[in-house]
Design an enzyme around this catalytic site. Structure first.
Site, PDB file in Angstrom:
ATOM      1  N   SER A 124      46.766  -2.548  -9.716  1.00  0.00           N
ATOM      2  CA  SER A 124      48.171  -2.301  -9.374  1.00  0.00           C
ATOM      3  C   SER A 124      48.962  -3.594  -9.380  1.00  0.00           C
ATOM      4  O   SER A 124      48.428  -4.675  -9.062  1.00  0.00           O
ATOM      5  CB  SER A 124      48.220  -1.681  -7.966  1.00  0.00           C
ATOM      6  OG  SER A 124      49.533  -1.679  -7.482  1.00  0.00           O
ATOM      7  N   TYR A 149      45.621  -1.154   1.400  1.00  0.00           N
ATOM      8  CA  TYR A 149      45.465  -0.499   0.084  1.00  0.00           C
ATOM      9  C   TYR A 149      45.505  -1.548  -1.023  1.00  0.00           C
ATOM     10  O   TYR A 149      44.622  -1.599  -1.892  1.00  0.00           O
ATOM     11  CB  TYR A 149      46.569   0.555  -0.138  1.00  0.00           C
ATOM     12  CG  TYR A 149      46.734   0.894  -1.601  1.00  0.00           C
ATOM     13  CD1 TYR A 149      45.771   1.655  -2.267  1.00  0.00           C
ATOM     14  CD2 TYR A 149      47.812   0.410  -2.353  1.00  0.00           C
ATOM     15  CE1 TYR A 149      45.888   1.923  -3.631  1.00  0.00           C
ATOM     16  CE2 TYR A 149      47.937   0.673  -3.704  1.00  0.00           C
ATOM     17  CZ  TYR A 149      46.973   1.433  -4.342  1.00  0.00           C
ATOM     18  OH  TYR A 149      47.080   1.690  -5.688  1.00  0.00           O
ATOM     19  N   LYS A 153      42.512  -3.088  -3.942  1.00  0.00           N
ATOM     20  CA  LYS A 153      42.630  -3.242  -5.413  1.00  0.00           C
ATOM     21  C   LYS A 153      42.274  -4.671  -5.816  1.00  0.00           C
ATOM     22  O   LYS A 153      41.532  -4.899  -6.779  1.00  0.00           O
ATOM     23  CB  LYS A 153      44.061  -2.910  -5.856  1.00  0.00           C
ATOM     24  CG  LYS A 153      44.412  -1.451  -5.719  1.00  0.00           C
ATOM     25  CD  LYS A 153      43.726  -0.634  -6.792  1.00  0.00           C
ATOM     26  CE  LYS A 153      43.551   0.795  -6.393  1.00  0.00           C
ATOM     27  NZ  LYS A 153      42.679   1.568  -7.263  1.00  0.00           N
TER      28      LYS A 153
HETATM   29  P1  NAD Z   1      45.627  10.416  -7.189  1.00  0.00           P
HETATM   30  O1  NAD Z   1      45.390  10.400  -5.727  1.00  0.00           O
HETATM   31  O2  NAD Z   1      46.510  11.459  -7.751  1.00  0.00           O
HETATM   32  O3  NAD Z   1      44.233  10.471  -7.969  1.00  0.00           O
HETATM   33  C1  NAD Z   1      43.059   9.876  -7.454  1.00  0.00           C
HETATM   34  C2  NAD Z   1      41.929  10.865  -7.607  1.00  0.00           C
HETATM   35  O4  NAD Z   1      40.724  10.269  -7.112  1.00  0.00           O
HETATM   36  C3  NAD Z   1      42.137  12.156  -6.811  1.00  0.00           C
HETATM   37  O5  NAD Z   1      41.886  13.268  -7.637  1.00  0.00           O
HETATM   38  C4  NAD Z   1      41.111  12.051  -5.686  1.00  0.00           C
HETATM   39  O6  NAD Z   1      40.669  13.337  -5.278  1.00  0.00           O
HETATM   40  C5  NAD Z   1      40.025  11.226  -6.322  1.00  0.00           C
HETATM   41  N1  NAD Z   1      39.190  10.449  -5.390  1.00  0.00           N
HETATM   42  C6  NAD Z   1      39.597   9.599  -4.416  1.00  0.00           C
HETATM   43  N2  NAD Z   1      38.529   9.047  -3.798  1.00  0.00           N
HETATM   44  C7  NAD Z   1      37.416   9.558  -4.409  1.00  0.00           C
HETATM   45  C8  NAD Z   1      36.025   9.342  -4.232  1.00  0.00           C
HETATM   46  N3  NAD Z   1      35.561   8.527  -3.282  1.00  0.00           N
HETATM   47  N4  NAD Z   1      35.175  10.011  -5.046  1.00  0.00           N
HETATM   48  C9  NAD Z   1      35.627  10.851  -6.006  1.00  0.00           C
HETATM   49  N5  NAD Z   1      36.939  11.090  -6.204  1.00  0.00           N
HETATM   50  C10 NAD Z   1      37.832  10.440  -5.421  1.00  0.00           C
HETATM   51  O7  NAD Z   1      46.153   8.965  -7.594  1.00  0.00           O
HETATM   52  P2  NAD Z   1      46.817   8.470  -8.959  1.00  0.00           P
HETATM   53  O8  NAD Z   1      48.258   8.242  -8.720  1.00  0.00           O
HETATM   54  O9  NAD Z   1      46.382   9.319 -10.076  1.00  0.00           O
HETATM   55  O10 NAD Z   1      46.143   7.023  -9.060  1.00  0.00           O
HETATM   56  C11 NAD Z   1      44.954   6.804  -9.776  1.00  0.00           C
HETATM   57  C12 NAD Z   1      44.493   5.386  -9.535  1.00  0.00           C
HETATM   58  O11 NAD Z   1      45.525   4.476  -9.908  1.00  0.00           O
HETATM   59  C13 NAD Z   1      44.181   5.076  -8.071  1.00  0.00           C
HETATM   60  O12 NAD Z   1      43.066   4.223  -8.022  1.00  0.00           O
HETATM   61  C14 NAD Z   1      45.420   4.361  -7.593  1.00  0.00           C
HETATM   62  O13 NAD Z   1      45.149   3.490  -6.527  1.00  0.00           O
HETATM   63  C15 NAD Z   1      45.824   3.598  -8.838  1.00  0.00           C
HETATM   64  N6  NAD Z   1      47.245   3.279  -8.874  1.00  0.00           N
HETATM   65  C16 NAD Z   1      48.161   4.282  -8.718  1.00  0.00           C
HETATM   66  C17 NAD Z   1      49.524   3.973  -8.722  1.00  0.00           C
HETATM   67  C18 NAD Z   1      50.554   5.051  -8.527  1.00  0.00           C
HETATM   68  O14 NAD Z   1      51.700   4.729  -8.246  1.00  0.00           O
HETATM   69  N7  NAD Z   1      50.240   6.324  -8.668  1.00  0.00           N
HETATM   70  C19 NAD Z   1      49.937   2.644  -8.907  1.00  0.00           C
HETATM   71  C20 NAD Z   1      48.966   1.662  -9.093  1.00  0.00           C
HETATM   72  C21 NAD Z   1      47.615   1.980  -9.075  1.00  0.00           C
HETATM   73  C1  UD1 Z   2      54.596   1.321  -3.509  1.00  0.00           C
HETATM   74  C2  UD1 Z   2      53.606   0.515  -2.729  1.00  0.00           C
HETATM   75  C3  UD1 Z   2      52.616  -0.125  -3.694  1.00  0.00           C
HETATM   76  C4  UD1 Z   2      51.934   0.953  -4.545  1.00  0.00           C
HETATM   77  C5  UD1 Z   2      53.013   1.773  -5.261  1.00  0.00           C
HETATM   78  C6  UD1 Z   2      52.436   2.921  -6.026  1.00  0.00           C
HETATM   79  C7  UD1 Z   2      54.696  -0.221  -0.665  1.00  0.00           C
HETATM   80  C8  UD1 Z   2      55.226  -1.397   0.087  1.00  0.00           C
HETATM   81  N1  UD1 Z   2      54.297  -0.493  -1.936  1.00  0.00           N
HETATM   82  O1  UD1 Z   2      55.273   0.485  -4.421  1.00  0.00           O
HETATM   83  O2  UD1 Z   2      51.633  -0.839  -2.975  1.00  0.00           O
HETATM   84  O3  UD1 Z   2      51.082   0.367  -5.520  1.00  0.00           O
HETATM   85  O4  UD1 Z   2      53.930   2.296  -4.282  1.00  0.00           O
HETATM   86  O5  UD1 Z   2      51.887   3.885  -5.182  1.00  0.00           O
HETATM   87  O6  UD1 Z   2      54.636   0.874  -0.154  1.00  0.00           O
HETATM   88  N2  UD1 Z   2      62.460   3.530  -1.835  1.00  0.00           N
HETATM   89  C9  UD1 Z   2      63.557   4.014  -1.163  1.00  0.00           C
HETATM   90  N3  UD1 Z   2      63.422   5.215  -0.501  1.00  0.00           N
HETATM   91  C10 UD1 Z   2      62.263   5.937  -0.490  1.00  0.00           C
HETATM   92  C11 UD1 Z   2      61.138   5.427  -1.187  1.00  0.00           C
HETATM   93  C12 UD1 Z   2      61.262   4.209  -1.847  1.00  0.00           C
HETATM   94  O7  UD1 Z   2      64.621   3.409  -1.141  1.00  0.00           O
HETATM   95  O8  UD1 Z   2      62.214   7.008   0.144  1.00  0.00           O
HETATM   96  C13 UD1 Z   2      62.602   2.264  -2.587  1.00  0.00           C
HETATM   97  C14 UD1 Z   2      61.647   1.165  -2.163  1.00  0.00           C
HETATM   98  O9  UD1 Z   2      62.201   0.387  -1.127  1.00  0.00           O
HETATM   99  C15 UD1 Z   2      61.479   0.383  -3.488  1.00  0.00           C
HETATM  100  C16 UD1 Z   2      61.619   1.474  -4.566  1.00  0.00           C
HETATM  101  O10 UD1 Z   2      62.288   2.560  -3.935  1.00  0.00           O
HETATM  102  O11 UD1 Z   2      62.534  -0.528  -3.650  1.00  0.00           O
HETATM  103  C17 UD1 Z   2      60.286   1.960  -5.114  1.00  0.00           C
HETATM  104  O12 UD1 Z   2      59.458   2.361  -4.015  1.00  0.00           O
HETATM  105  P1  UD1 Z   2      58.042   3.090  -4.235  1.00  0.00           P
HETATM  106  O13 UD1 Z   2      58.221   4.221  -5.175  1.00  0.00           O
HETATM  107  O14 UD1 Z   2      57.494   3.386  -2.886  1.00  0.00           O
HETATM  108  O15 UD1 Z   2      57.164   2.002  -4.984  1.00  0.00           O
HETATM  109  P2  UD1 Z   2      56.820   0.474  -4.564  1.00  0.00           P
HETATM  110  O16 UD1 Z   2      57.419   0.103  -3.281  1.00  0.00           O
HETATM  111  O17 UD1 Z   2      57.149  -0.368  -5.724  1.00  0.00           O
END
Ligand code: NAD
Ligand code: UD1
Length: 346
Positions: A124, A149, A153
């Site tokens: 991330s 969290y 990562k």
């Molecule tokens: P998500 O929660 O939708 O998907 C994660 C999946 O992993 C789920 O289906 C969950 O059931 C499964 N899971 C969790 N722990 C497990 C375990 N111990 N064993 C087996 N299955 C397990 O999340 P996502 O948004 O699809 O994210 C996928 C990956 O990308 C995650 O590692 C997340 O941290 C990373 N990531 C997501 C974002 C985002 O904004 N969505 C941003 C940066 C990184």
């Molecule tokens: C957040 C997490 C980051 C994670 C990412 C994806 C925090 C501090 N960071 O990132 O660790 O990897 O999500 O899951 O939580 N905002 C509003 N109102 C809302 C929600 C968000 O104004 O109700 C604003 C936030 O202040 C930010 C932007 O929208 O400026 C994006 O927020 P968000 O979607 O939560 O993503 P990140 O903060 O970038």
């Protein structure tokens, strides 16, 4: 040959399964469904026209991994499985370290033992903390991370690096995602957060569909043109495509393996463009025709003013580029939400 996709039932996982199928890859999914729904897998099957081989269980379960590895010719792993809610990680840090770090170590240990040494890891942009360089390149040092969290990562990135340092056969691609939003354009799969969404886009779509009254904009006094936070939103289908390109980069093709780079490869996956909270609200209103009421609330702890990347390394090395713009991200997010107001339980 098949790819093991952990967490394949989740938001990014499901979209990646569709792209893998389109590119001709075979895969099996390991997921414990702690944050996903089996209906998501059925929807992917509907989109791809193929039955998915799914193993329900935990990445830490060595016996289950042995079974998967015995029953399939796995040659690479895309590791999405993990917990991802920042606020929950502050309240339950041990749960996060146990799941995301210990679980991933156990999985890596088993994969290494069984000779599966090609891994793509969901990292991330959060590892950059408050970035020293904007736009953020991969050269930017990791920063001070504000929550457990994010630390999970960063720690697992380090674990992969140390393991690759000790075993030159291990090839790991660390994909640092910026802010994934949007949904498959069919409206069949998308993000289905449980409870009150933490992230901006799902909050906006839930306001639009009438599930929430109004959006709180967290701070309008940042050092940005309109005072609200700037992020690099990326369409989840472009992000999914980045995983297919990463497999190719490490020599994993649908039907064969070819010699390729080894070691640790790090890529930012974003568009390289920054969008403020208010710009995103405006773009969403234009794409959906729905007005989003909002008020200005205090800053959220741990937020930074600006995060957007320089994605040129992925462009050059992976032949990858995000092609869907912010209007498409909003249109597809809305299409998913309005067709599935209660997510997969609609
Ligand atoms: P998500 O929660 O939708 O998907 C994660 C999946 O992993 C789920 O289906 C969950 O059931 C499964 N899971 C969790 N722990 C497990 C375990 N111990 N064993 C087996 N299955 C397990 O999340 P996502 O948004 O699809 O994210 C996928 C990956 O990308 C995650 O590692 C997340 O941290 C990373 N990531 C997501 C974002 C985002 O904004 N969505 C941003 C940066 C990184
Ligand atoms: C957040 C997490 C980051 C994670 C990412 C994806 C925090 C501090 N960071 O990132 O660790 O990897 O999500 O899951 O939580 N905002 C509003 N109102 C809302 C929600 C968000 O104004 O109700 C604003 C936030 O202040 C930010 C932007 O929208 O400026 C994006 O927020 P968000 O979607 O939560 O993503 P990140 O903060 O970038």
């Amino acid at each position: 040959m098949a790819i093991l996709v952990t967490g394949g039932a989740g938001y990014i996982g499901t979209h990646t399964l569709v792209e893998l199928s389109d590119a001709g890859y075979e895969y099996v999914v390991l997921d414990n469904f702690c944050n996903s729904d089996k209906k998501a897998i059925e929807r992917v099957e509907g989109l791809t026209g193929k039955k998915i081989k799914i193993y329900e269980g935990d990445i830490a379960d060595g016996e289950l991994l042995d079974k998967i590895l015995n029953e399939n010719d796995i040659n690479a792993c895309i590791h999405f499985a993990g917990l991802k809610a920042v606020g929950e990680s502050v309240r339950e840090p041990l749960m996060y370290y146990k799941n995301n770090v210990i679980g991933s170590i156990k999985m890596l240990d088993k994969l290494m033992e069984r000779g599966v040494k090609k891994i793509i890891f969901s990292s991330s942009a959060t590892v950059y903390g408050d970035p020293e360089i904007i736009p953020i390149t991969e050269e930017c040092p990791k920063g001070e991370i504000t929550n457990p969290y994010g630390r999970t990562k960063s720690i697992f990135e380090d674990i992969l690096m140390d393991t690759a340092g000790a075993d030159s056969e291990l090839t790991a691609v660390l994909l640092r995602y910026f802010n994934p939003v949007g949904a498959h354009e069919s409206g069949k799969i998308g993000e289905d957060p449980s409870g009150i969404p933490n992230n901006l886009m799902p909050f906006i779509t839930q306001v639009a569909v009438g599930k929430r009254e109004k959006l709180s904009v967290f701070g309008d006094d940042y050092d940005t043109p309109d005072g609200t936070g700037i992020r690099d939103y990326i369409h989840v289908v472009d992000l999914a495509d980045g995983h297919v390109k990463a497999l190719k980069k490490i020599g994993v093709l649908p039907d064969k393996e070819v010699p390729a780079d080894k070691g640790i490869l790090i890529y930012n996956l974003g568009t390289g463009r920054g969008t403020s909270v208010l710009e995103l609200v405006k773009a969403f209103e234009a794409a959906s025709g729905v007005k989003i009421p909002y008020d200005i609330a205090p800053r959220r702890a741990g937020d930074v003013a600006k995060m957007y990347c320089d994605a040129s390394k992925a462009g050059k090395d992976l032949d990858w580029k995000a092609v869907r713009d912010i209007d498409k991200m909003c249109a597809d997010s809305w299409n998913w939400q309005k067709n599935n107001p209660e997510g997969y339980n609609s």
